[in-house]
Motif scaffolding. Sequence first.
Motif, PDB file in Angstrom:
ATOM      1  N   ARG A   1       0.825  -1.212   0.000  1.00 18.60           N
ATOM      2  CA  ARG A   1       0.000   0.000   0.000  1.00 18.60           C
ATOM      3  C   ARG A   1       0.859   1.262   0.000  1.00 18.60           C
ATOM      4  O   ARG A   1       1.651   1.492   0.905  1.00 18.60           O
ATOM      5  N   GLY A   2       0.703   2.062  -1.024  1.00 16.67           N
ATOM      6  CA  GLY A   2       1.401   3.336  -1.122  1.00 16.67           C
ATOM      7  C   GLY A   2       2.852   3.241  -1.548  1.00 16.67           C
ATOM      8  O   GLY A   2       3.527   4.252  -1.672  1.00 16.67           O
ATOM      9  N   MET A   3       3.345   2.038  -1.776  1.00 13.09           N
ATOM     10  CA  MET A   3       4.762   1.894  -2.125  1.00 13.09           C
ATOM     11  C   MET A   3       5.021   2.175  -3.604  1.00 13.09           C
ATOM     12  O   MET A   3       6.053   2.723  -3.952  1.00 13.09           O
ATOM     13  N   ASN A   4       4.127   1.753  -4.465  1.00 13.46           N
ATOM     14  CA  ASN A   4       4.236   2.020  -5.902  1.00 13.46           C
ATOM     15  C   ASN A   4       5.590   1.625  -6.486  1.00 13.46           C
ATOM     16  O   ASN A   4       6.185   2.353  -7.273  1.00 13.46           O
TER      17      ASN A   4
ATOM     18  N   ARG B   1       8.455   1.419  -4.969  1.00 11.56           N
ATOM     19  CA  ARG B   1       9.626   2.022  -4.326  1.00 11.56           C
ATOM     20  C   ARG B   1      10.196   1.059  -3.296  1.00 11.56           C
ATOM     21  O   ARG B   1       9.541   0.134  -2.851  1.00 11.56           O
TER      22      ARG B   1
ATOM     23  N   ALA C   1      10.714   5.153   0.662  1.00  7.11           N
ATOM     24  CA  ALA C   1       9.478   5.558   1.333  1.00  7.11           C
ATOM     25  C   ALA C   1       9.791   6.359   2.593  1.00  7.11           C
ATOM     26  O   ALA C   1       9.096   7.328   2.909  1.00  7.11           O
TER      27      ALA C   1
ATOM     28  N   MET D   1       5.640   8.961   2.462  1.00  7.00           N
ATOM     29  CA  MET D   1       4.551   8.242   1.817  1.00  7.00           C
ATOM     30  C   MET D   1       3.664   9.248   1.103  1.00  7.00           C
ATOM     31  O   MET D   1       3.577  10.404   1.500  1.00  7.00           O
ATOM     32  N   PRO D   2       3.000   8.818   0.021  1.00  2.00           N
ATOM     33  CA  PRO D   2       2.119   9.735  -0.693  1.00  2.00           C
ATOM     34  C   PRO D   2       0.961  10.176   0.192  1.00  2.00           C
ATOM     35  O   PRO D   2       0.510   9.420   1.049  1.00  2.00           O
ATOM     36  N   LYS D   3       0.535  11.399  -0.015  1.00  2.00           N
ATOM     37  CA  LYS D   3      -0.606  11.925   0.734  1.00  2.00           C
ATOM     38  C   LYS D   3      -1.879  11.278   0.205  1.00  2.00           C
ATOM     39  O   LYS D   3      -2.041  11.085  -0.993  1.00  2.00           O
ATOM     40  N   THR D   4      -2.769  10.917   1.125  1.00  3.42           N
ATOM     41  CA  THR D   4      -4.045  10.328   0.721  1.00  3.42           C
ATOM     42  C   THR D   4      -5.155  11.298   1.049  1.00  3.42           C
ATOM     43  O   THR D   4      -5.069  12.096   1.984  1.00  3.42           O
ATOM     44  N   SER D   5      -6.201  11.212   0.267  1.00  2.00           N
ATOM     45  CA  SER D   5      -7.345  12.090   0.488  1.00  2.00           C
ATOM     46  C   SER D   5      -8.360  11.384   1.370  1.00  2.00           C
ATOM     47  O   SER D   5      -8.546  10.178   1.263  1.00  2.00           O
TER      48      SER D   5
END
Length: 75
Positions: free
Chosen positions: A54-57, A59, A64, A69-73
Amino acid sequence: MQSNGILERFRRTLLDEHFRVEGRRTWFESIEEMQAVLNEYLEDYNTKRPHQGRGMNGRTPIHAVTEGMPKTSNT
């Protein structure tokens, strides 16, 4: 709890990809020898191996941590 699931998956990966493989390949004479080989595996796992969690894409874990980590909405 999600963090428990993440930890359980890591433990399974460690067992399947490291301990079962290395245990058949190497006869360890000491815990220190075993620890040194484990440290090498973890170095590769954390710095060279892309992850799909989750969120690693794709990487590595070190990316990370350093990039965040990417920001989530929440919507």
